[in-house]
Motif scaffolding. Sequence first.
Motif, mmCIF file in Angstrom:
data_model
loop_
_atom_site.group_PDB
_atom_site.id
_atom_site.type_symbol
_atom_site.label_atom_id
_atom_site.label_comp_id
_atom_site.label_asym_id
_atom_site.label_seq_id
_atom_site.Cartn_x
_atom_site.Cartn_y
_atom_site.Cartn_z
ATOM 1 N N VAL A 1 38.022 35.530 31.393
ATOM 2 C CA VAL A 1 37.663 36.679 30.562
ATOM 3 C C VAL A 1 37.969 36.298 29.116
ATOM 4 C CG1 VAL A 1 39.908 37.843 30.777
ATOM 5 C CG2 VAL A 1 37.886 39.173 30.230
ATOM 6 N N ASP A 2 37.007 36.555 28.238
ATOM 7 C CA ASP A 2 37.172 36.256 26.813
ATOM 8 C C ASP A 2 37.008 37.570 26.051
ATOM 9 O OD1 ASP A 2 36.861 35.506 24.091
ATOM 10 O OD2 ASP A 2 36.091 33.547 24.687
ATOM 11 N N ILE A 3 38.129 38.128 25.614
ATOM 12 C CA ILE A 3 38.136 39.427 24.955
ATOM 13 C C ILE A 3 37.354 39.385 23.645
ATOM 14 C CG2 ILE A 3 39.631 41.167 23.869
ATOM 15 C CD1 ILE A 3 41.761 40.294 26.011
ATOM 16 N N GLU A 4 37.558 38.326 22.874
ATOM 17 C CA GLU A 4 36.897 38.220 21.566
ATOM 18 C C GLU A 4 35.383 38.110 21.714
ATOM 19 O OE1 GLU A 4 37.817 36.051 17.358
ATOM 20 O OE2 GLU A 4 38.209 34.906 19.173
ATOM 21 N N ASP B 1 32.843 37.696 30.572
ATOM 22 C CA ASP B 1 33.672 37.623 31.764
ATOM 23 C C ASP B 1 32.943 36.804 32.816
ATOM 24 O OD1 ASP B 1 35.318 37.964 33.955
ATOM 25 O OD2 ASP B 1 35.419 40.147 33.790
ATOM 26 N N ALA B 2 33.440 35.602 33.083
ATOM 27 C CA ALA B 2 32.809 34.733 34.081
ATOM 28 C C ALA B 2 32.895 35.328 35.479
ATOM 29 C CB ALA B 2 33.464 33.350 34.058
ATOM 30 N N LEU B 3 33.843 36.248 35.690
ATOM 31 C CA LEU B 3 34.010 36.883 36.999
ATOM 32 C C LEU B 3 33.510 38.324 36.986
ATOM 33 C CD1 LEU B 3 37.647 35.671 37.845
ATOM 34 C CD2 LEU B 3 35.482 34.439 38.084
ATOM 35 N N ALA B 4 32.554 38.616 36.143
ATOM 36 C CA ALA B 4 32.065 39.992 35.992
ATOM 37 C C ALA B 4 31.458 40.542 37.273
ATOM 38 C CB ALA B 4 31.038 40.073 34.866
ATOM 39 N N ASP B 5 30.952 39.674 38.128
ATOM 40 C CA ASP B 5 30.354 40.123 39.376
ATOM 41 C C ASP B 5 30.609 39.070 40.447
ATOM 42 O OD1 ASP B 5 28.584 38.070 38.646
ATOM 43 O OD2 ASP B 5 27.019 39.463 38.015
ATOM 44 N N ALA B 6 30.238 39.382 41.685
ATOM 45 C CA ALA B 6 30.477 38.476 42.808
ATOM 46 C C ALA B 6 29.777 37.126 42.628
ATOM 47 C CB ALA B 6 30.064 39.141 44.119
ATOM 48 N N PRO B 7 28.515 37.078 42.172
ATOM 49 C CA PRO B 7 27.890 35.767 41.947
ATOM 50 C C PRO B 7 28.628 34.932 40.883
ATOM 51 C CG PRO B 7 26.205 37.466 42.074
ATOM 52 C CD PRO B 7 27.525 38.168 42.036
ATOM 53 N N ARG C 1 43.633 38.047 38.793
ATOM 54 C CA ARG C 1 43.541 37.548 37.416
ATOM 55 C C ARG C 1 44.311 38.451 36.449
ATOM 56 N NH1 ARG C 1 37.847 37.445 34.558
ATOM 57 N NH2 ARG C 1 38.260 39.679 34.659
ATOM 58 N N SER C 2 44.193 39.758 36.604
ATOM 59 C CA SER C 2 44.934 40.676 35.733
ATOM 60 C C SER C 2 46.429 40.435 35.846
ATOM 61 C CB SER C 2 44.614 42.132 36.082
ATOM 62 O OG SER C 2 43.289 42.429 35.760
ATOM 63 N N GLY C 3 46.906 40.223 37.070
ATOM 64 C CA GLY C 3 48.328 39.950 37.270
ATOM 65 C C GLY C 3 48.768 38.641 36.638
ATOM 66 N N VAL C 4 47.941 37.611 36.773
ATOM 67 C CA VAL C 4 48.262 36.318 36.153
ATOM 68 C C VAL C 4 48.311 36.473 34.641
ATOM 69 C CG1 VAL C 4 47.360 33.988 35.715
ATOM 70 C CG2 VAL C 4 47.394 34.890 38.043
ATOM 71 N N ARG C 5 47.330 37.145 34.065
ATOM 72 C CA ARG C 5 47.311 37.351 32.614
ATOM 73 C C ARG C 5 48.522 38.165 32.163
ATOM 74 N NH1 ARG C 5 43.222 36.167 29.531
ATOM 75 N NH2 ARG C 5 43.485 37.982 28.210
ATOM 76 N N CYS D 1 42.162 39.188 21.011
ATOM 77 C CA CYS D 1 42.069 37.823 21.505
ATOM 78 C C CYS D 1 42.537 37.742 22.953
ATOM 79 C CB CYS D 1 42.875 36.867 20.624
ATOM 80 S SG CYS D 1 42.771 35.145 21.177
ATOM 81 N N GLY D 2 43.846 37.595 23.171
ATOM 82 C CA GLY D 2 44.386 37.508 24.526
ATOM 83 C C GLY D 2 44.138 36.175 25.214
ATOM 84 N N TRP D 3 43.736 35.150 24.455
ATOM 85 C CA TRP D 3 43.460 33.838 25.038
ATOM 86 C C TRP D 3 44.747 33.241 25.596
ATOM 87 C CZ3 TRP D 3 39.053 32.038 26.451
ATOM 88 C CH2 TRP D 3 38.891 30.682 26.762
#
Length: 183
Positions: free
Chosen positions: A18-21, A25-31, A61-65, A141-143
């Motif tokens: 996920v790139d906030i700036e 989001d590469a994981l935006a959907d199942a594909p 991912r949210s937990g890792v971030r 940001c949040g990178w």
Amino acid sequence: MTDPSPQAELIMAFANTVDIEEQTDALADAPGLARWLTETGLTSSTPAVTAEDHQRSLRFRSGVRELLGTEDRQAHVLAEADSVLRELPLLVSATAAGSALQPAPELPTVSRAFGSLAAALAVLLITGENERIKRCPAEDCGWVFWDNSKNRSRRWCSMRVCGNRNKARSFAARNRRSPEADR
């Protein structure tokens, strides 16, 4: 200083899906999740990702971030990630190639991929390498980045961008004159 291990590289790549700036989001959907798992080599072919798998990946991912964040951690976000981790049995193997900590082989493909992420995270937590992985505190940001400073004191993903923006905002706030001061 020291370079990140393959486990650190994997966890940073996962966190930075996920790139906030850029608002991507590469994981935006199942594909997208299936594509990312294949591109990173966590699966040998494009897996069938269910809606439940997709939701689990987002909670994980949210937990890792959150774990890698520099500010106060939100316990409920970490608890959501823990609920995903509890479903992923890991095995210790003396004969395994690579890491001795492996996902259980009987897990379905996507869960086995998540298990590989969980094993990488476990290695980072056990070795303390997670102390060098940080999330930029800038709200826009949040990178997640590797802190290669000697004393692990780096705060910003980039001093030229996020650090400079923060310094400029602080300077402007300190030097902002109130209308009453002009009278």
